[in-house]
Scaffold this active site. Sequence first.
Site, short mmCIF file in Angstrom:
data_model
loop_
_atom_site.label_atom_id
_atom_site.label_comp_id
_atom_site.label_asym_id
_atom_site.label_seq_id
_atom_site.Cartn_x
_atom_site.Cartn_y
_atom_site.Cartn_z
N CYS A 55 -14.81 -3.94 0.10
CA CYS A 55 -13.41 -4.23 0.40
C CYS A 55 -12.93 -5.35 -0.51
O CYS A 55 -13.70 -5.98 -1.23
CB CYS A 55 -13.25 -4.62 1.87
N LYS B 102 -3.75 0.71 15.06
CA LYS B 102 -3.74 1.66 13.94
C LYS B 102 -4.44 2.95 14.33
O LYS B 102 -5.28 2.99 15.23
CB LYS B 102 -4.42 1.04 12.72
N LYS C 139 -6.14 6.62 12.48
CA LYS C 139 -6.60 7.18 11.21
C LYS C 139 -7.07 8.62 11.38
O LYS C 139 -7.77 8.94 12.35
CB LYS C 139 -7.72 6.31 10.63
N CYS D 122 -13.22 -2.39 6.84
CA CYS D 122 -12.37 -1.63 5.92
C CYS D 122 -13.18 -0.83 4.90
O CYS D 122 -12.74 0.23 4.46
CB CYS D 122 -11.42 -2.58 5.19
N CYS E 82 -15.79 -9.21 6.20
CA CYS E 82 -15.70 -9.48 7.64
C CYS E 82 -16.08 -8.21 8.38
O CYS E 82 -16.27 -7.16 7.76
CB CYS E 82 -14.29 -9.95 8.00
N CYS F 119 -7.61 -11.59 1.13
CA CYS F 119 -7.61 -11.12 2.51
C CYS F 119 -7.70 -12.30 3.47
O CYS F 119 -8.61 -13.13 3.36
CB CYS F 119 -8.76 -10.15 2.77
N ARG G 215 -1.88 6.32 9.81
CA ARG G 215 -1.89 5.84 8.43
C ARG G 215 -2.17 6.99 7.45
O ARG G 215 -2.13 8.15 7.83
CB ARG G 215 -2.89 4.71 8.30
N ARG H 119 0.86 -1.20 0.00
CA ARG H 119 0.00 0.00 0.00
C ARG H 119 0.89 1.24 0.00
O ARG H 119 1.76 1.39 0.86
CB ARG H 119 -0.89 -0.01 1.24
#
Length: 574
Positions: free
Chosen positions: A438, A217, A219, A487, A483, A444, A153, A84
């Site tokens: 996603c 993470k 954001k 995302c 899931c 994934c 991120r 990414r």
Amino acid sequence: MNKDQNNLPQPESWTPSEVETIKLKSNYLRGSIEESLNDELTGAIAADDTQLIKFHGSYQQSDRDLDDERKQSKLEPLYSFMIRARVPAGIASTEQWIAMDNLANSYGNNTLKLTTRQAFQLHGVVKKNLRQTMKGINDALLDSIAACGDVNRNVMSTSNEGLSLVVGELADFANTISEHLLPKTTAYHEIWLNKKLITEEQQDEEPIYGKTYLPRKFKIAIAVPPYNDTDVFANDIGLIAIVENSKLIGYNFAVGGGMGKTYGMPETYPRLADVIGFVRKEKALSVIEEIVKIQRDFGNRNNRKQARLKYTLDRIGSESFIKLLEFRLGFDLEPAKDYKFTSNGDVFGWKKAANGLWFLGLFIEHGRVKDTDELKLKQALREVAELKVCDFRLTGNQGLVLGKVATADKRKIQEILSRYYAGEYQKISGLRKHAIACVALNTCTMAFAEAERYLPDLVSKIELILAKNNLSTDDFLIRMTGCPNGCGRPFLGEIGLVGRAPGKYNLYLGAGFSGDRLNTLYKEMLSEEEILGCLEPLLQQYSKERQAKERFGDFLIRKEIVEPAQSVSIIKKG
């Protein structure tokens, strides 16, 4: 400002999780990545390194479609890596688009993925090609540092300058935030670019993050009303740009958003950010840094499923969080200023900015740039790039904006797009325009069900229902993930579908169209037939009984078909 430190929350002592121990022992994210890359006996890297390589912008994956077949043949899974790239505000030059296109052809699976965080993703890169691919990204003056991992991120921002006078200034600030919060370790340059930046007399240090970085993470997103096209309330920090007399004066700060949850663990949940106050633009960066440091010091380092800022905020309380933040800053936040969002989707078509340049919003289905027999999208955008008359701006909804186009160059771009039938957003239903999915299967590791490969077909079947009810041109937010990690921000869809098992989804309904209200679980473990069976009578009822300009999610709440879920709160100190 509260000057009494005794009344403030105090950090807890956590028994570190396994990942925390891996980070601590990693020597600032080096681990044994070098050794893993040089191991030619496997296509994988060492288990601990799969955690560390995320900080370098990559995830180890495998082709799950082939797992059973390869296991029967006594072969290891077909491992590959997703990379990414970090693209603050989603703005890339013509040269960078061409470079990423070339890398996808040379080392990836011949496609580009435009993500919901305005970043590029390359898929299918095998281990032996990782270094060359990373080098190619850096040669294009991009990088993948901190695109994944327990750090801040990619910083998002509204990228279409045709929508507001201040979009360019916001993009610059997104880049400033991103650079300020980048990890300072030189491990990335050593491993991927063969640059030894640390001498024997020097040592790595992380003045903001510390040796173990953040607990999870982090954001950050910026949006300018009335366009919430970055879903600011789904972020740890959301910055709502406040404009007065055509000038940016500062930001309402929203804190504590996050989409992920885990099945069977009610203590995990999606959450929208609370608006905690207004900050003048010259002070905004210092406030962002202090919020990150509070999460560093107070976040849960024992249980990663409860390690995001949203859980920290709920654990210590919003008012206590504000008091702690103001104590560390040395000044008070101002009361939040009035604002209004009206949508959280992309704006398609040509828009003229105040400087006379043009911006073209394009629909890219689920952000997948590829060529098919029906649509040569990748080739079309490559030819547009080779004109060198625009830049490329990735959106938070997996779309694309061709930016800074002179009036004289509009026709050249339109001719290419028309030749390949790309960008014909006028012919796309209001449902498909706003659909997000996603990646999910087949790559994934966390996906229970399909998303990107399946949602286009499901949308086609829902479109038949819409056509029967004269709703084809109406806008709907539909989002699907494989899931519950969120995302694709499924819990902000008026129609949200979250994978439970192959071919089975939980159906969520009733989110706000502007991203300010979560949706509600309606039914669980539905097949395609059952999903369509649930939606058809609701859409029929909506067509007949809706009020003027009433959105589908609002209709479902008004008719008490679903209970309203959490809406954005504006916290006032009391």
